[in-house]
Design an enzyme around this catalytic site. Structure first.
Site, short mmCIF file in Angstrom:
data_model
loop_
_atom_site.label_atom_id
_atom_site.label_comp_id
_atom_site.label_asym_id
_atom_site.label_seq_id
_atom_site.Cartn_x
_atom_site.Cartn_y
_atom_site.Cartn_z
N GLY A 175 1.13 -1.19 -0.23
CA GLY A 175 -0.26 -0.23 0.40
C GLY A 175 0.86 1.20 0.45
O GLY A 175 0.41 2.10 1.09
N ALA A 314 9.54 10.79 -10.86
CA ALA A 314 10.31 11.44 -12.44
C ALA A 314 11.40 12.92 -12.25
O ALA A 314 12.18 13.02 -12.71
CB ALA A 314 9.22 11.69 -13.29
N HIS A 438 -8.68 35.12 -4.40
CA HIS A 438 -9.86 34.38 -3.61
C HIS A 438 -11.05 34.41 -4.49
O HIS A 438 -10.84 35.61 -5.14
CB HIS A 438 -10.47 35.69 -2.75
CG HIS A 438 -12.02 35.07 -1.63
ND1 HIS A 438 -11.29 34.70 -0.78
CD2 HIS A 438 -12.88 36.06 -1.97
CE1 HIS A 438 -12.89 34.15 0.11
NE2 HIS A 438 -13.46 34.95 -1.53
P1 NAD Z 1 6.00 2.42 -2.17
O1 NAD Z 1 8.00 2.40 -1.59
O2 NAD Z 1 5.94 3.45 -2.77
O3 NAD Z 1 5.67 1.48 -1.60
C1 NAD Z 1 5.95 -0.25 -1.34
C2 NAD Z 1 5.13 -0.64 -0.43
O4 NAD Z 1 4.54 -1.81 -0.12
C3 NAD Z 1 5.09 0.00 1.24
O5 NAD Z 1 4.34 0.51 1.58
C4 NAD Z 1 5.23 -1.15 1.51
O6 NAD Z 1 5.37 -1.36 3.47
C5 NAD Z 1 4.74 -2.31 1.29
N1 NAD Z 1 5.09 -3.84 1.17
C6 NAD Z 1 6.71 -4.19 0.57
N2 NAD Z 1 6.30 -4.97 0.92
C7 NAD Z 1 5.91 -6.04 0.93
C8 NAD Z 1 5.58 -6.84 1.39
N3 NAD Z 1 6.01 -8.36 1.10
N4 NAD Z 1 4.06 -7.28 1.08
C9 NAD Z 1 2.65 -6.24 1.90
N5 NAD Z 1 3.68 -5.40 1.37
C10 NAD Z 1 4.67 -4.79 1.60
O7 NAD Z 1 6.34 1.49 -3.92
P2 NAD Z 1 5.74 1.33 -4.60
O8 NAD Z 1 4.01 1.50 -4.81
O9 NAD Z 1 5.86 0.21 -6.01
O10 NAD Z 1 6.61 2.38 -6.06
C11 NAD Z 1 8.22 3.00 -6.30
C12 NAD Z 1 8.11 3.56 -6.31
O11 NAD Z 1 7.58 4.81 -7.55
C13 NAD Z 1 7.92 4.71 -4.64
O12 NAD Z 1 8.90 4.66 -4.20
C14 NAD Z 1 8.19 5.54 -5.81
O13 NAD Z 1 9.12 7.30 -6.04
C15 NAD Z 1 7.50 6.08 -7.38
N6 NAD Z 1 6.15 6.70 -7.37
C16 NAD Z 1 5.45 7.61 -7.82
C17 NAD Z 1 4.80 8.44 -7.16
C18 NAD Z 1 4.03 9.95 -7.60
O14 NAD Z 1 4.54 10.45 -6.99
N7 NAD Z 1 3.07 9.98 -7.08
C19 NAD Z 1 3.81 7.24 -8.13
C20 NAD Z 1 3.36 5.89 -8.10
C21 NAD Z 1 5.86 5.48 -7.87
#
Ligand code: NAD
Length: 456
Positions: A175, A314, A438
């Site tokens: 999540g 990015a 505003h």
């Molecule tokens: P993330 O690091 O945001 O989240 C990974 C999640 O998975 C964490 O909450 C973690 O606790 C959980 N997790 C890890 N191992 C697990 C397991 N075995 N079982 C259940 N939960 C587990 O990674 P993401 O969502 O894959 O995104 C990757 C990266 O891409 C992000 O770190 C971010 O930098 C980038 N991203 C950014 C945006 C944005 O800027 N809006 C959007 C998408 C992705």
């Protein structure tokens, strides 16, 4: 074998690579960019842009559904068509920018042969490129869980963006950013979504006060959240998938049509790139070690974006791209990471820049905090977006803005003002005394700054 020469060779054409190539060419260097997949990389093709197109469509679908009888299936097909149109327009924009800047684009997979030569392979054909400088911008890919490997009904974010129908039910493992964004998007299109998270909350890097409005909205969208869950395995057959997990020492299972695994990303520094061959230093998890100009351990080879330390974002990659290209051109540019905005495109949106209150306290910095709610902002109420707040953290005494967090409508846009404030060394009073139009959501930022300034 044909041969090209370049002042700057850029490997990878994502937001890091294409920005680096354009900047390098603008600075008068003969620039070649090599891409093995689609121009624009993950962000343009299977990441930021398509996900935001589908997220925006899911919001529009939810609003339209209140007034008419649109079905999820016809709307989702339209949303996918809209997404593809946005992606191809954006990818076309990348191609145009590169062409316009005079960058040579080579399709294929690049491997470094020595400190000044790369070979690009495509469909059995090879091309040598000799270069004076190189910028590595090869990006990252989704992490695969051994317990729930990709394949069949277990999807990575890439396949999850290209489903042709809304699944009746969906499990999201992880999540974080992607899990929350995609999970909520599919829930808004009508899927029964369950997020299975290993940590104690979704979006574990953020304060619970900030994530609470998102958790509330997820619940309203019908999303079930299971935290502190350790995933064991998944069985799949033609009908669906069963995920086994342990929570509080008890083994449990859930069933769904598909699972999407979003547990983070790993750098594309392995495989045939050839880092070991030429002796580029890497650290834990394959991250390339770089200095403040993005130079690797081989000084004329630079690395930017997801393959270096820091958040996999990015805009961090494109910022580093400019620094690296300018360093190659002999300019004294160097990175300064104090104001990298982080944004989660959930509903409501979440954004953060600079230091959090907890980080300031951990570093022994005395701070004042100003907080203002969207609930008392007329524009937010008119937009039915009264949930959320702006929190601004300033140094006690000087009033200099050190950080800010926003949860609420348009947080992704509102955060830039506070990134600029940090970058310029502005005080809370500067922000509070800036006349904000505003009625706008920006007034919430002004109010929060005013509250911080009053405590100085
Ligand atoms: P993330 O690091 O945001 O989240 C990974 C999640 O998975 C964490 O909450 C973690 O606790 C959980 N997790 C890890 N191992 C697990 C397991 N075995 N079982 C259940 N939960 C587990 O990674 P993401 O969502 O894959 O995104 C990757 C990266 O891409 C992000 O770190 C971010 O930098 C980038 N991203 C950014 C945006 C944005 O800027 N809006 C959007 C998408 C992705």
């Amino acid at each position: 074998m044909s041969q090209l020469t370049a002042d700057t060779l850029v490997i990878g054409s994502g937001p890091g690579g294409y920005e680096a190539a354009v900047r390098s060419a603008q600075l008068g260097m003969k620039t070649v960019v090599v891409e093995r997949g689609e121009l624009g990389g993950v962000c343009t093709n299977v990441g930021c842009i398509p996900s935001k197109a589908l997220i925006a469509e899911s919001h529009r679908y939810q609003s339209v559904r209140q007034w008419s009888s649109h079905t999820a299936s016809s709307s989702f097909a339209q949303a996918q068509a809209f997404k593809s149109a946005v992606v191809s327009r954006q990818a076309g924009g990348v191609r145009f920018l590169l062409q316009n800047a005079g960058v040579t684009v080579v399709q294929g997979e690049a491997s470094l042969l020595d400190e000044h030569t790369a070979v690009v392979t495509r469909e059995g054909e090879e091309q040598l490129i000799s270069f004076r400088h190189a910028i590595l911008a090869t990006g990252s890919r989704p992490i695969e869980l051994q317990a729930v490997p990709f394949g069949g009904r277990v999807l990575s974010s890439t396949e999850a963006l290209s489903l042709t129908e809304v699944p009746a039910s969906l499990i999201i493992v992880g999540g974080g950013y992607i899990g929350v964004e995609l999970g909520q998007m599919y829930a808004k299109f009508g899927a029964k979504v369950t997020i299975v998270e290993a940590g104690g909350q979704v979006l574990p890097g953020f304060e619970t006060g900030l994530t609470a409005p998102i958790v509330r909205q997820l619940s309203e969208d019908g999303v079930t959240i299971i935290t502190e869950a350790s995933v064991l395995s998944a069985d799949q057959d033609q009908k669906g998938l069963t995920l086994h997990y342990v929570k509080h020492n008890e083994q449990q299972l859930i069933q769904a049509q598909y699972a999407i695994v979003t547990v983070g990303r790993r750098p594309n520094t392995d495989g045939s790139l050839g880092l070991e061959r030429i002796g580029i230093q890497t650290a834990a998890r394959g991250m390339i070690v770089t200095d403040e100009q993005c130079r690797t351990s081989i000084p004329h080879i630079f690395a930017i974006g997801d393959i270096t330390h820091g958040p996999a974002l990015a805009h961090k990659a494109s910022y580093e791209a400019k620094v690296a290209a300018e360093a190659i051109a002999g300019k004294p540019s160097a990175v300064d990471y104090k104001a990298i905005p982080l944004v989660v495109f959930s509903e409501p949106e979440l954004a953060s820049v600079g230091l959090t209150e907890a980080e300031c306290r951990a570093q022994g910095i005395a701070v004042v905090v100003g907080k203002s709610s969207f609930a008392i902002n007329g524009r937010a109420l008119a937009l039915k977006a009264g949930e959320g707040f702006v929190k601004l953290i300033a140094e006690q005494g000087s009033g200099i803005v050190l950080g800010a967090q926003i949860v609420g409508a348009e947080a992704s846009t509102l955060i830039s003002e506070l990134a600029l404030a940090i970058e310029m060394g502005a005080t809370a009073e500067d922000v509070a005394m800036t006349i904000h139009p505003h009625p706008t959501l920006g007034e919430v930022t002004m109010e929060a700054a005013g509250k911080a300034a009053k405590q100085m």
